[in-house]
Write an enzyme that holds these catalytic residues in place. Structure first.
Site, mmCIF file in Angstrom:
data_model
loop_
_atom_site.group_PDB
_atom_site.id
_atom_site.type_symbol
_atom_site.label_atom_id
_atom_site.label_comp_id
_atom_site.label_asym_id
_atom_site.label_seq_id
_atom_site.Cartn_x
_atom_site.Cartn_y
_atom_site.Cartn_z
ATOM 1 N N HIS A 1 -12.678 81.166 18.498
ATOM 2 C CA HIS A 1 -12.339 79.877 19.109
ATOM 3 C C HIS A 1 -13.499 78.967 18.723
ATOM 4 C CE1 HIS A 1 -11.196 77.417 22.980
ATOM 5 N NE2 HIS A 1 -11.112 76.720 21.864
ATOM 6 N N LEU A 2 -13.199 77.886 18.024
ATOM 7 C CA LEU A 2 -14.245 77.080 17.394
ATOM 8 C C LEU A 2 -15.406 76.758 18.348
ATOM 9 C CD1 LEU A 2 -15.294 75.545 14.969
ATOM 10 C CD2 LEU A 2 -13.953 73.560 15.691
ATOM 11 N N HIS A 3 -16.597 77.167 17.955
ATOM 12 C CA HIS A 3 -17.779 76.872 18.773
ATOM 13 C C HIS A 3 -19.045 76.896 17.943
ATOM 14 C CE1 HIS A 3 -17.711 81.265 18.577
ATOM 15 N NE2 HIS A 3 -18.984 81.278 18.928
ATOM 16 N N PHE A 4 -20.004 76.091 18.383
ATOM 17 C CA PHE A 4 -21.363 76.115 17.860
ATOM 18 C C PHE A 4 -22.254 76.617 18.976
ATOM 19 C CE2 PHE A 4 -19.128 72.918 15.482
ATOM 20 C CZ PHE A 4 -19.636 72.986 14.204
#
Lengths: 452, 406
Positions: free
Chosen positions: A243-246
């Site tokens: 799940h898109l994350h930085f």
């Protein structure tokens, strides 16, 4: 299909063991009972909102000193982020007190940083991860950040509609507006360890796009402190959640990768300068300069997109308040799956993700911490690096992709392919000896095939 | 944003007397003096030579941080090296691109040297010397960047002759440049890597030595002696200037106390604390916090604080305190242990809120959140800086000229 087994990091208190998922409470009128970020609980929910000002230019620090620049209502890093983070620490949301974890700078030229963190990986079973696909579709049945409790979310982060920084201590969560949020990582590796989740409700898979990457740069710029860095791991390069994350945290020590000498390769459109790391165990590219933050952001995100579309795992470090960005393609997980990693290194269970590659080593065993040396750290990271040959191929691929639309200049990649490798620093050649997997690679129409 | 001018002037005057400016301005060199103990590490003095070189007026630079002279062509790694030298209180020199007031970039040799107070060995100032780097040119009459570029396309040898080893070792870059020449023949010369010559290095060293000797001499007149070497190594109970620098950025009222010293004295007090309580810094350093209490202070609250310290826990209490002028205020006090890099408790931080002045700013953070943020900022400062101390302690003792002499 290539898979590795590893203990996944618990980033949220709502992250269950595989298989336990779905054991939801009730589901009655008042949401699911977890106060999460899904449809059941969002109505009426409020979170602080920090709206940053869009920049037209990478300054000159001069721009910051213009008299018409108002002081922002809230200092992003020192007041908002650290304050909210300390508040969650006081509330006991973290799995351990990271400031009680011993940490040191390892003596030597590079200044690798070692942390002994015995609590981070407790109570989790090793899970299988597929490592040969950098892009995988979002799977709503697995853990994702919409399942975290709202108390783990610190604030919403978005571009200001006005031409100035704005702060709203209690803003409703506007579902239509695709809010991006900053949440805590309940297994922090340093003080202030948080996750930036772009457009959280859109459930994007772990995959770089231009807008999300620019948002990450804005967060680094907004923090305005060179010791607050953001990082990104692609799938296959030790991201555990699709799940898109930085990630981001604060550590006021220079990272070895930032200290490594570099060699300028080329100036790119928009004044972006691209260099190559020298005398560092992992081969990688450094992006800096650029007339605008967008120029810099696009050069890097286009390179990332090129890598992920070619199924090459990579890590990104956003350093120096978004003024320097490190892009490191890697092949450790693939080697691990092929049984090519030295068992001694595997025993340490260090997962070389962005922070480890940058020189911040989180060690799980006291023995490894006490014996930590520059040579050991170097040895591990050398395994992470692509071989010289493969790196040159990947570099050429990147330049070919990003210089499309770059008018006039001769193709950079053509020049690079002719490069004689004889000016290579010695230490890297030693790395090559370990780096046996290069022979397994073949470029076929831009695809990375693993032959075995 | 700007620190009060008074503070900046006093930084120089109290240490070297008001007469030092005149003497410093007799030196032909370009240099600045900065004070790390003032929030933002501002310039407190800029020489005439510096103003001439940079094109700025004195009032435009005093009070500002040296980073105002950096720009897009400034190498970020070099900036990092300067930042680290400041944190480790070391001398250093580096070639770096700076910008003049009119926006033109230029290469200069930057030398940095800490100035130590003799009384306690702490860094009181940093001197930065700037020597513009001039390039040797083979062709007569070539006096700007453009003619330099023409040199480069025509004669490769000239390139190597004038551009030094970085470029020599890097034939691919050079080849790329030559090929790109058609589309980009007006590239500024700042785009090249640049090294200072031995002559320029000697010039910087000489300038640094004369500045340091002026400062040392004038510090005798105030009795607050300085020198270019850390002369006093006994710094017990005092914080290094790097930590002081980090703590100085935190705006809230707070104190740090050291539980390892007898009676847990205050070792740091923020400006806001001094303003809140009316005391001067020297009146609170070294004392236990109990002097803030008085006859009407609740004993059970004091016990509660003691207990939380004994159990190494954070706590928040509401306690009646007294200012220096005996006026009362309700202090919403938050106390938290602060650990160093070894994970051990190094200090306790106490953050005060005067309940009567709580401003409920609708567009800002709540007072409680600001209190938390001060705790967070103190924690990261202490943890990070104790992490470096272990390895840098040995390097810190380098004699001041060890770099300048090479």
């Amino acid at each position: 299909m290539l898979r590795i087994k590893r203990v996944p990091t618990v980033v949220s208190n709502f992250q269950k063991e595989e298989g336990e998922e779905g054991a939801r409470a009730g589901g009655g009128g008042g949401g699911c009972g977890r106060n999460c970020l899904q449809k059941c609980c969002i109505p009426g929910a409020k979170l602080p909102l920090y709206a940053f000002k869009r920049l037209n230019k990478i300054s000159g620090e001069k721009d910051l000193l213009k008299p018409d620049d108002k002081e922002p209502p809230v200092a992003f890093l020192d007041s908002l982020l650290l304050g909210e983070w300390e508040d969650r620490a006081q509330k006991g949301l973290f799995r351990y007190d990271v400031t009680a974890c011993e940490t040191k700078v390892i003596p030597g030229e590079c200044g690798f940083i070692a942390q002994l963190n015995e609590g981070r990986h407790l109570k989790k079973r090793p899970t299988e991860f597929r490592v040969d696909k950098v892009l995988q579709p979002f799977d709503g049945s697995k853990f994702n950040f919409t399942k975290v409790g709202q108390e783990e979310v610190l604030f919403q982060f978005e571009a200001s509609e006005e031409n100035e920084v704005q702060f709203f201590p209690n803003a409703p969560i506007d579902v239509e507006n695709s809010p991006s949020v900053v949440a805590i990582n309940v297994s922090p590796i340093e003080y202030g360890h948080v996750l930036l989740i772009p457009r959280i409700l859109e459930c994007l898979p772990q995959r770089i796009d231009r807008d999300s990457f620019l948002l990450a740069l804005y967060m680094a710029a907004e923090a305005g402190n060179p010791y607050f860095r953001l990082g990104y791991n692609s799938l296959g390069a030790f991201a555990t959640i699709n799940h898109l994350h930085f990630q981001a945290y604060y550590l006021a020590v220079p990272f070895p990768i930032e200290k490594a000498p570099t060699r300028k390769i080329t100036s790119f459109n928009g004044g972006v300068i691209i260099s190559e790391l020298l005398n560092y165990p992992v081969r990688g590219l450094v992006f800096e300069g650029g007339n605008t933050l967008d120029d810099l952001s696009n050069a890097v995100s286009d390179s990332c997109i090129c890598l992920q579309e070619n199924n090459i795992p990579y890590n990104v470090l956003i350093a120096d308040s978004a003024k320097r960005i490190f892009l490191v393609p890697q092949c450790y997980a693939e080697k691990q799956a092929l049984g090519e990693v030295n068992p001694e290194l595997l025993d340490t269970q260090v997962n070389p993700a962005v922070w480890e590659i940058s020189g911040h080593m989180v060690l799980k065993r006291k023995k490894d911490y006490e014996e930590a040396s520059e040579a050991n750290a170097w040895r591990l990271l050398a395994e992470v690096s692509l071989s010289e040959e493969r790196f040159q191929e990947v570099k050429a691929l990147i330049f070919e992709t990003i210089s499309c639309g770059d008018n006039g200049n001769p193709s950079v990649s053509e020049l690079l392919l002719e490069e004689e490798p004889d000016d290579k620093p010695k230490s890297l050649e030693e790395g090559d000896a370990l780096n046996k997997s290069s022979r397994h690679h073949a470029m076929v129409s831009g695809e990375c095939l693993v032959l075995h | 944003m700007e620190p009060q001018l008074g503070l900046l002037e006093l930084s120089v005057n109290n240490r070297y007397s008001i007469w030092v400016r005149e003497r410093l301005n007799e030196l032909p060199d370009s240099f600045t003096i900065t004070d790390p103990s003032i929030s933002g590490h501002p310039i407190v003095f800029a020489s005439n030579g510096f103003l001439k070189m940079s094109g700025y007026e004195m009032e435009e630079v005093v009070g500002k941080n040296g980073r105002m002279f950096q720009g897009p062509k400034t190498d970020r790694r070099s900036v990092m090296e300067i930042r680290e030298a400041i944190r480790q209180e070391k001398t250093m020199q580096i070639s770096i691109v700076n910008y003049r007031r009119d926006g033109t970039p230029f290469w200069m040799l930057f030398c940095l040297c800490p100035v130590f107070g003799k009384e306690d060995g702490r860094v009181v100032h940093f001197v930065g010397v700037q020597v513009p780097i001039t390039r040797k040119r083979r062709q007569s009459g070539g006096c700007n960047g453009v003619s330099y570029c023409e040199d480069r396309t025509g004669f490769r040898e000239t390139v190597i002759g004038s551009c030094r080893r970085e470029v020599c070792s890097d034939s691919v870059v050079e080849l790329g440049r030559v090929l790109a020449m058609d589309s980009d023949s007006r590239e500024l010369e700042v785009d090249e890597q640049c090294e200072a010559s031995d002559l320029e290095k000697a010039k910087a060293k000489l300038a640094m030595n004369s500045i340091l000797s002026v400062l040392a001499h004038y510090s005798e007149s105030t009795g607050r002696l300085v020198c270019g070497k850390r002369c006093c190594l006994a710094r017990t109970g005092l914080l290094g200037s790097s930590l002081t620098l980090s703590l100085g950025r935190i705006k809230q009222s707070f104190v740090l106390t050291d539980p390892h010293l007898p009676d847990m004295p205050i070792v740091y007090a923020s400006d806001a604390f001094l303003k809140l309580t009316g005391y001067a810094r020297h009146e609170v350093l070294g004392r236990n916090c109990r002097f803030l209490g008085g006859v009407d202070t609740n004993l059970s609250t004091i016990l509660q604080i003691k207990e939380s310290i004994q159990t190494e826990q954070a706590c928040t209490v509401r306690i009646l305190n007294y200012r220096k002028d005996k006026s009362l205020f309700w202090n919403v006090l938050h106390i938290s242990p602060v650990r160093n890099a070894s994970g051990k408790i190094a200090y306790y931080v106490g953050v005060q809120i005067d309940e009567s002045c709580e401003n409920h700013d609708k567009h800002g953070l709540s007072p409680e959140m600001r209190q938390r943020s001060a705790v967070g900022a103190v924690k990261v400062a202490v943890r990070s800086l104790s992490m470096v101390a272990g390895t840098s302690e040995s390097q810190q003792q380098l004699p001041m000229n060890s770099i300048l002499l090479d």
